[in-house]
Design a protein around this motif. Sequence first.
Motif, short mmCIF file in Angstrom:
data_model
loop_
_atom_site.label_atom_id
_atom_site.label_comp_id
_atom_site.label_asym_id
_atom_site.label_seq_id
_atom_site.Cartn_x
_atom_site.Cartn_y
_atom_site.Cartn_z
N LEU A 187 3.68 9.15 5.75
CA LEU A 187 4.56 8.78 6.84
C LEU A 187 4.01 9.39 8.12
O LEU A 187 3.82 10.60 8.21
CB LEU A 187 5.96 9.33 6.55
CG LEU A 187 7.14 8.71 7.26
CD1 LEU A 187 7.19 7.21 7.06
CD2 LEU A 187 8.42 9.36 6.76
N VAL A 188 3.73 8.53 9.10
CA VAL A 188 3.30 9.04 10.39
C VAL A 188 4.56 9.32 11.19
O VAL A 188 5.40 8.44 11.38
CB VAL A 188 2.42 8.02 11.12
CG1 VAL A 188 1.92 8.62 12.43
CG2 VAL A 188 1.25 7.59 10.25
N LEU A 189 4.68 10.55 11.64
CA LEU A 189 5.87 10.94 12.38
C LEU A 189 5.46 11.51 13.72
O LEU A 189 4.28 11.83 13.94
CB LEU A 189 6.67 12.00 11.61
CG LEU A 189 7.24 11.53 10.26
CD1 LEU A 189 7.76 12.73 9.48
CD2 LEU A 189 8.33 10.50 10.49
N SER A 190 6.44 11.65 14.59
CA SER A 190 6.13 12.21 15.89
C SER A 190 7.39 12.83 16.46
O SER A 190 8.46 12.23 16.41
CB SER A 190 5.65 11.10 16.84
OG SER A 190 5.58 11.60 18.15
N ASN A 230 7.22 13.84 19.58
CA ASN A 230 7.01 13.68 21.00
C ASN A 230 5.94 12.61 21.17
O ASN A 230 4.95 12.64 20.44
CB ASN A 230 6.49 15.00 21.58
CG ASN A 230 7.04 15.23 22.96
OD1 ASN A 230 7.57 14.31 23.59
ND2 ASN A 230 6.91 16.45 23.44
N TYR A 284 1.13 13.25 16.79
CA TYR A 284 1.23 12.57 15.50
C TYR A 284 1.24 13.62 14.40
O TYR A 284 0.38 14.50 14.38
CB TYR A 284 0.03 11.64 15.28
CG TYR A 284 -0.10 10.56 16.33
CD1 TYR A 284 0.32 9.25 16.07
CD2 TYR A 284 -0.64 10.83 17.58
CE1 TYR A 284 0.20 8.26 17.02
CE2 TYR A 284 -0.75 9.85 18.54
CZ TYR A 284 -0.33 8.56 18.26
OH TYR A 284 -0.45 7.58 19.20
N TYR A 304 12.50 3.31 6.26
CA TYR A 304 12.39 4.37 7.24
C TYR A 304 13.14 4.02 8.51
O TYR A 304 13.82 4.84 9.10
CB TYR A 304 10.92 4.67 7.57
CG TYR A 304 10.84 5.79 8.57
CD1 TYR A 304 11.00 7.11 8.14
CD2 TYR A 304 10.72 5.53 9.93
CE1 TYR A 304 11.01 8.14 9.05
CE2 TYR A 304 10.73 6.57 10.84
CZ TYR A 304 10.88 7.87 10.39
OH TYR A 304 10.91 8.89 11.30
N CYS A 305 13.02 2.76 8.98
CA CYS A 305 13.60 2.40 10.28
C CYS A 305 15.12 2.46 10.27
O CYS A 305 15.72 2.81 11.26
CB CYS A 305 13.15 1.01 10.70
SG CYS A 305 11.50 1.00 11.40
N ASP A 306 15.73 2.07 9.17
CA ASP A 306 17.18 1.99 9.16
C ASP A 306 17.67 2.40 7.78
O ASP A 306 18.12 1.57 6.99
CB ASP A 306 17.61 0.55 9.51
CG ASP A 306 19.07 0.51 9.94
OD1 ASP A 306 19.79 1.51 9.75
OD2 ASP A 306 19.49 -0.54 10.47
N VAL A 336 0.85 -1.18 0.00
CA VAL A 336 0.00 0.00 0.00
C VAL A 336 0.89 1.24 0.00
O VAL A 336 1.91 1.27 0.71
CB VAL A 336 -0.88 0.02 1.27
CG1 VAL A 336 -1.79 1.23 1.24
CG2 VAL A 336 -1.70 -1.24 1.35
N ARG A 347 4.55 0.55 1.62
CA ARG A 347 4.68 -0.43 2.72
C ARG A 347 4.70 -1.83 2.12
O ARG A 347 3.79 -2.20 1.38
CB ARG A 347 3.49 -0.34 3.67
CG ARG A 347 3.50 0.87 4.58
CD ARG A 347 2.23 0.91 5.42
NE ARG A 347 2.16 -0.23 6.32
CZ ARG A 347 2.73 -0.25 7.52
NH1 ARG A 347 3.39 0.78 7.95
NH2 ARG A 347 2.63 -1.31 8.26
N GLY A 389 5.11 -5.00 6.33
CA GLY A 389 4.79 -3.60 6.62
C GLY A 389 5.99 -2.69 6.71
O GLY A 389 5.86 -1.56 7.19
N TRP A 390 7.16 -3.13 6.29
CA TRP A 390 8.30 -2.21 6.32
C TRP A 390 8.03 -1.05 5.36
O TRP A 390 7.48 -1.24 4.28
CB TRP A 390 9.59 -2.93 5.92
CG TRP A 390 10.07 -3.91 6.95
CD1 TRP A 390 9.30 -4.55 7.88
CD2 TRP A 390 11.40 -4.37 7.14
NE1 TRP A 390 10.08 -5.38 8.65
CE2 TRP A 390 11.38 -5.30 8.21
CE3 TRP A 390 12.62 -4.10 6.52
CZ2 TRP A 390 12.53 -5.95 8.67
CZ3 TRP A 390 13.77 -4.75 6.98
CH2 TRP A 390 13.72 -5.65 8.04
N GLU A 391 8.48 0.13 5.77
CA GLU A 391 8.18 1.34 5.00
C GLU A 391 9.40 1.77 4.19
O GLU A 391 10.51 1.85 4.74
CB GLU A 391 7.79 2.47 5.96
CG GLU A 391 6.55 2.16 6.79
CD GLU A 391 6.45 3.02 8.03
OE1 GLU A 391 5.51 3.80 8.12
OE2 GLU A 391 7.34 2.91 8.90
#
Lengths: 368, 137, 402, 354
Positions: free
Chosen positions: B58-61, B63, B67, B93-95, B54, B77, B82-84
Amino acid sequence: MNLQIRDTPATQTSSRLAIADCDIHPAVRKASDLDPWLPARWREHLASFGGGRRLGMQSGPAYPKGQPNASRRDAYPPEGGRQGSSLAFMQAQHLDPNNVALGILNPLKSGQGLANPELSAAVCHAVNEWQVATWTSQDSRLKASIVVPYENASMAAAEIRHWAGHQDFVQVLFLSRTAEPLGNRRYWPIYEAAAEARLPVAVHAFGYGGAPITSTGWPSYYIEEMTGHAQSCQAGLSSMIVEGIFEQFPQLRVIMVEAGFAWAPALGWRLDKAWRTLRAETPHLKQLPSAYMRRHVWWTTQPMEEPEPREHLLDTIGWMGWDRLLFATDYPHWDFDDPAYALPLRITDDQRRGFFLDNARAVYGVGA
Amino acid sequence: MSRHVLAPTSDIPPGSRKLFTVKGRPIAIFNLEGDFFGMLNRCPHQGGSLCEGVVTGLVLSSNPGEYTYARKGEIIRCPWHGWEFDIRTGQSYCDPERIRTKAYPVDTASGATVIEGPYVAETVPLQVEENYIIVDV
Amino acid sequence: MNVQNAHSAAPQPAAASRMAIADCDIHHSPRDFKMLYPYLEPRWRDHLDQFGMRRRMGNYSGPQYPKSQPDASRRDAWPPGGGRPGSNLDFMRTHHLDANNIELGILTMIRPHPGGFQNVDLSAALCRAINDWQVAEWTQPEPRLKASIVVPYEDAAASVAEIERWAGHRDVVQVLLLSRTVEPLGNRRYWPIYEAAAAAGLPVGIHAFGNGGQPTSSTGWSSFYIEDMVGHAQSCQSLVSSMVLEGIFARVPALRVVLIEAGFGWLPPLAWRLDRNWSRLRAELPHLHRLPSEYIRDHIWLTTQPMEEPEPSAHLRDTIDWIGWDKLLFATDYPHWDYDDPRTAIPLRLSAEEREAFFISNAQALYLRPQGDRPGTPDSVTRTRQKETFMHTTPHGQEMPR
Amino acid sequence: MNIPGAIDCDIHPSIPGLDALLPYMPDTWREIIQIRGIDGLNSISYPARSPLTARPDWSPEKGKPAATLAQIQRECLDPFGSAIAICNCLYGVQLLFSEDMAAAFARAVNGWMAAELLDRDPRLRASIVVPIQNVELAVDEIERCAQDPRFVQVLLLASGDHPLGKRMYWPIYAAAARHKLPIGIHAGSNYHNPPTAVGWPSYYTEDYVAQAQAFQSQLTSLFCEGVFNRYPDLKVVLLESGWTWLPAHLWRLTKYWRGLRMEIPWADRSPADVVRSNVRLSLQPTDAPPDAASLQRIIEHLQSDELLLFSTDYPHWQFDGMAAIPAGLSPALVRKITVDNPRATYARLMELVR
């Protein structure tokens, strides 16, 4: 509630009505009192590991009590030991002056609810032996309850069968706060054995099921726990009725002990109302829930509800039936009900006799 | 490395994607608002077919509890775990430094340019008035 | 799914050239729950219509923690003809069994597994229906698939009856429980189930998930789905402790247990911790005659998915060495989103023997063993290796009570 | 072992009895405790005579283990030669249900600790026992005790009413961070939930083994809820956790983080990175096989020599004799574990040590 000046209670035992006290708590003087009946393996185990229950404290209650041992301060035996641990003093302080003709022993801290199933069974058995040796064989007014390791039904049923027919045992004892609701099938073998032995099953408030006392979590105060037993026992009794144990075991009789009783009519009404709508879910029930209650369930009286005006209690008892209540003092606990003051109502002699003695004799099958 | 003509740009309207095989490699082409991006259609994790995933934002935060939603439509994804992945770079995104799927440079060119070559057009019929998607493989 | 890629996809070798494998965790389901109704007595159809399932949680349907993908499934696993992932045998064949050359597929029904329903009669009736359904509609048409029978595990007597109903059936290779139960699975209330399974020669599979009504951790309910998922490893550690320490393996030597979809990396540290504490506290547990790790070694298997993915991946070899290469059963969890692909799941270079064991022969030995030939203990070679890795010497004397 | 400058990060003085606390309570509570006949607050986490609760040579004939300064000096401080030892008092304050009573007991325990132990041996430090039943009262107690630099940590239990990452607890972390106090999470439960996620076990052994799972759950919660995003300098120390579960747990948590990051979008670093910067673990018990080779591999799986903090777990019976440090660790690692890592973790320690 206690403001009105009451008549001085009668002082002469002989002139007072003989009563049954259906909730007396005997205690061991010291832990080693049970040693004669406890195998070495379990004595050593207790010395090492204690008796873990489903609550955090090694010993003592989850909620600190209102008084030491939750007992009357005047109930310490003169010879020492904790309240309720001396037969002689119990006779002198309670059985004789209150003219108790039939006293039902309900030992607490009896091995019930210990997490270790075999330890629970071993301690329960020792407590049953101890009741006979220390209490019922020494005073014929006293009758014992078979304490059983109810979280393990096969062991509990075996303990009942061991004592079945013994004249000194008049009921099987549960604590009310079990691991699952009391009607659950895991407990049915116990009801089967009790019915077979023609013994009522008493469910005494308290216990160690590991679930909070309320359905909305752990409250803060002892008063909330004490009040909460009424809700907890309603849940237990609803479960017994709705899951169908009285259809399965038509001879079974249940006694709710120390949970109050004034909640019973409203619970019956609610069960009936819900069941009329939902009974497709429970086709094993053949009668209105309140009918099972009316036929199979008794209540001990202490702690008596004390409405104002007091007469409202007559309505409650009328709804339940005057044959359903079994007088109890809860001696030696602090919320003791004194027979001289417990029922300050104008009632018939038959009602009074039923309330104080005859109902108990009938349910326990203990003659005059 | 050679330049391959994949399809007319009109085949992949903005917001859509299409899978091609070029030199035996599965390559997914994405159209982000008129810009085209290509990535190897194989998740570097366990090989899931990215093209079937899909497309999300990108949901970011900054704090916990807050959101923010960014880069709508620019993240794919993996349909399995579900890796983005950033469609623009192929980076996870993660690494992002270590985990990425290979990105292929994508260009567009007019039919006239393409016909001049030197492109590998394979089976794509070319027309002067069309624009074409070109990938370097 | 707006992508056409008929001739594309990764360059896959033809199925025939790929190693045949076992997949020990495949999730099938009815396309629509009501497709189970023909297998269910009318009384229970009516009951379900009116009262639903009641599963010791608040949601009438669906999970407590919303999943990360629809139906917790791979996005590419929705059958083209409609229906939920895993509900179409034909599509499962082409999409998964054929494509991955799966020779032995173990069906594990969790959608739903009715074993923890509050109404135990409903639980038993629906378990019967599901078992009849899966044999009629899955294992009989597709011999590569074998069934796990679901049992109403909170009612041991009814579970025993269901196990006995299926004992010896060639399509049935396992008894299936869920991991989150009302009490820890070593509790005596469950022992009749283990005894019946062992008597029937069936391993007991315990699949992560379920609702015992307890919070998902010893410290209450967590906030997020990721915590729920990670938490299965903790739940399953607790149930392994319970089964070992409460003594079911000492009591039923033929019992074989398979932990499904709970990971496995946690097992060696748990075994070390159990041994260490048993050496200190064994006076409490005189019913145990061996080190906890030895019971684990002899009685517990684990499916691989979701594979632990350490970095560097070589660390995984240590873990599998500690567990034993004969104890892991490859599984994909098809069609769920945290699916492990057989081509890429294990990030290690395996010897031919290891590969064979990991992908197929362990599963065949466990599930396809002929009746009556139960492995009480594994061979002495693996046992010796085991002791070197798991065993912790006792500080107060070396003698173990036997 | 006898390593100069070693810092023992987990020892357990016992409150000798309820009477010992009464001088540290106001009259109201003193009288309530006496009138109501309240027992001592002893948790089933450590049954009084269980073999684990006290090593045989640390079990006195009468009284409790580690209940007097003399016992602690003779059995722990002197023989191990520790320069500093951190006292984590495991009195059952967290078990109480009344918030006010819990606050009174926490104050009394901390008062007793300061007067009876910290004042009398300069090697001792302590963790602040807090009434976690009420977060505001817990913060008050942290503020009160933090004035005394010998309190170096806030002490919580591994299982409570809710996961510790929940935002309701964050004022505690804010206060701790403000005062450079790590959060020590120690094995134990208030038993308001069953001690495992699958219910109540029959045996104590199961309960103790399950503590490792409780730590895993708490680590998951702290990471997922983003505690370290908000308090990047906060250190959490997992005390008496067994610790060898950590690598496998991080593998799993990382795997799910990669797939589910969008659920917790503030989680912008991998769990392993977060652990390396913010989480430490005490050494005893070391739940490992007896061979040094396996232990080496486990240490390698940690991928950091900064995570472990020396502890004896006195008086719990985790090892015999002086073998507080498992065999097979390199001298450099032993130095890190015993000296450098504790110093780096406990900021307030250095204020006094110099």
